[in-house]
Write an enzyme that holds these catalytic residues in place. Structure first.
Site, PDB file in Angstrom:
ATOM      1  N   GLY A  34      -7.603 -40.803  26.623  1.00  0.00           N
ATOM      2  CA  GLY A  34      -7.721 -39.601  27.444  1.00  0.00           C
ATOM      3  C   GLY A  34      -6.896 -39.797  28.703  1.00  0.00           C
ATOM      4  N   ASN A  35      -6.757 -38.768  29.502  1.00  0.00           N
ATOM      5  CA  ASN A  35      -6.015 -38.880  30.761  1.00  0.00           C
ATOM      6  C   ASN A  35      -6.319 -37.667  31.624  1.00  0.00           C
ATOM      7  OD1 ASN A  35      -3.961 -37.125  29.210  1.00  0.00           O
ATOM      8  ND2 ASN A  35      -3.809 -39.117  28.198  1.00  0.00           N
ATOM      9  N   GLY A  50      -2.141 -46.809  29.235  1.00  0.00           N
ATOM     10  CA  GLY A  50      -2.467 -48.163  28.788  1.00  0.00           C
ATOM     11  C   GLY A  50      -3.194 -49.074  29.757  1.00  0.00           C
ATOM     12  N   SER A  78       0.941 -41.370  31.903  1.00  0.00           N
ATOM     13  CA  SER A  78       0.289 -41.057  30.632  1.00  0.00           C
ATOM     14  C   SER A  78       1.278 -40.501  29.601  1.00  0.00           C
ATOM     15  CB  SER A  78      -0.797 -40.014  30.901  1.00  0.00           C
ATOM     16  OG  SER A  78      -1.131 -39.353  29.720  1.00  0.00           O
ATOM     17  N   GLU A  80       0.661 -38.300  27.632  1.00  0.00           N
ATOM     18  CA  GLU A  80       0.447 -36.852  27.517  1.00  0.00           C
ATOM     19  C   GLU A  80       0.907 -36.098  28.770  1.00  0.00           C
ATOM     20  OE1 GLU A  80       0.122 -35.840  24.766  1.00  0.00           O
ATOM     21  OE2 GLU A  80      -1.246 -37.048  23.573  1.00  0.00           O
ATOM     22  N   HIS A  98      -8.045 -34.397  30.017  1.00  0.00           N
ATOM     23  CA  HIS A  98      -7.850 -34.534  28.565  1.00  0.00           C
ATOM     24  C   HIS A  98      -8.790 -35.630  28.069  1.00  0.00           C
ATOM     25  CE1 HIS A  98      -6.335 -35.283  24.657  1.00  0.00           C
ATOM     26  NE2 HIS A  98      -5.633 -36.344  24.983  1.00  0.00           N
ATOM     27  N   HIS A 100     -11.116 -37.657  24.844  1.00  0.00           N
ATOM     28  CA  HIS A 100     -11.274 -37.989  23.421  1.00  0.00           C
ATOM     29  C   HIS A 100     -12.777 -38.088  23.175  1.00  0.00           C
ATOM     30  CE1 HIS A 100      -7.049 -40.058  22.820  1.00  0.00           C
ATOM     31  NE2 HIS A 100      -6.955 -38.803  23.206  1.00  0.00           N
ATOM     32  N   TYR A 119     -24.621 -18.875  26.005  1.00  0.00           N
ATOM     33  CA  TYR A 119     -23.880 -17.967  26.898  1.00  0.00           C
ATOM     34  C   TYR A 119     -23.008 -18.691  27.925  1.00  0.00           C
ATOM     35  CZ  TYR A 119     -27.306 -18.691  30.649  1.00  0.00           C
ATOM     36  OH  TYR A 119     -28.077 -19.244  31.633  1.00  0.00           O
ATOM     37  N   HIS A 160      -8.045 -34.948  17.517  1.00  0.00           N
ATOM     38  CA  HIS A 160      -7.510 -35.624  18.695  1.00  0.00           C
ATOM     39  C   HIS A 160      -8.494 -35.602  19.880  1.00  0.00           C
ATOM     40  CE1 HIS A 160      -3.794 -36.280  21.513  1.00  0.00           C
ATOM     41  NE2 HIS A 160      -4.904 -36.768  22.036  1.00  0.00           N
ATOM     42  N   TYR A 215     -20.663 -11.802  43.576  1.00  0.00           N
ATOM     43  CA  TYR A 215     -20.381 -10.826  44.626  1.00  0.00           C
ATOM     44  C   TYR A 215     -21.546 -10.824  45.612  1.00  0.00           C
ATOM     45  CZ  TYR A 215     -19.730  -6.469  47.080  1.00  0.00           C
ATOM     46  OH  TYR A 215     -19.587  -5.546  48.074  1.00  0.00           O
TER      47      TYR A 215
HETATM   48 ZN   LIG Z   1      -5.172 -37.926  23.681  1.00  0.00          ZN
END
Ligand SMILES: [Zn+2]
Length: 223
Positions: A34-35, A50, A78, A80, A98, A100, A119, A160, A215
């Site tokens: 993930g990142n 890494g 990353s 990504e 992001h 995983h 909801y 993914h 509001y």
């Molecule tokens: Zn990924």
């Protein structure tokens, strides 16, 4: 030329380290998977590729320009990064997460979307699409993510993980947690049989009520 405040960038780096550790603690990723990133003006601060989140320090966070040029990176950004940059351009968000996370990945392998099981899915803009599978780090994945997130603040990536975005890291991260919780809840509901799903009209009614109450808060809250 960028107009980003160095203090804001340092704060973003520290915040990314703190949220990286939450990612592990909350089970949204393991190891260095993930990142996450934060946009400060024209600069995007993003976790490196890494390095285990438990070893991450603010100085390890990479800085890239909106076109992907590396600005200050002791580490490789990353893999990504192109997907994060594409989501910023498409949505105008200021933070991208992001993950995983297991419930979302399990759903991605089996269903075309996460339907409105609760909801609170209105907090993500409605039912969440599952984007088609594309190899990690590819331009195709960035494209699929952008298509899938249109009109939403979340998209699931088949086999993914997921991407959420928000006006700041706290909001993008809360949306990642909400998405994982909704996927978990949906799987539990499926164990009883085919669950009832909220209709578009029911979701519209929820969204209208949330707007009305916001509001009211603004009207009554402190100036
Ligand atoms: Zn990924």
């Amino acid at each position: 030329m960028d107009h980003s405040d160095p203090d804001e960038i340092w704060a973003a780096r520290a915040q990314l380290v703190s949220y990286s550790n939450r990612l592990l603690a909350d089970g949204l990723a393991v190891g260095s998977a993930g990142n996450i990133s934060v946009r400060v003006g024209d600069v995007v601060a993003i976790t490196p590729s890494g390095i285990s989140y438990t070893e991450l320090r603010p100085a390890d966070i990479c800085l890239v320009a909106r076109d992907g040029t590396e600005l200050a990176s002791a580490e490789a950004p990353s893999t990504e990064t192109p997907m994060h940059l594409a989501v910023y351009t498409a949505t105008g968000a200021a933070a991208v997460v992001h993950t995983h996370s297991p419930e979302v990945i399990a759903l991605s392998a089996s269903r075309p979307e996460l339907p409105a099981i609760h909801y609170q899915i209105t907090g993500l803009g409605g039912p969440v699409r599952v984007a088609p599978y594309r190899r990690f780090g590819s331009a195709g994945l960035a494209e699929a993510a952008v298509e899938g997130i249109a009109g939403r603040s979340a998209v699931i990536l088949r086999n993914h993980g997921a991407v959420t975005c928000g006006r700041d890291l706290a909001q993008a991260y809360d949306r990642a947690l909400l998405l994982e919780w909704l996927a978990h809840t949906y799987r539990m509901a499926l164990s009883y049989g085919e669950p009832a799903i909220l209709s578009p009209a029911e979701l519209d009614e929820v969204a209208a009520e949330i707007r009305r109450r916001r509001y009211g808060e603004r009207r009554c809250g402190p100036a």
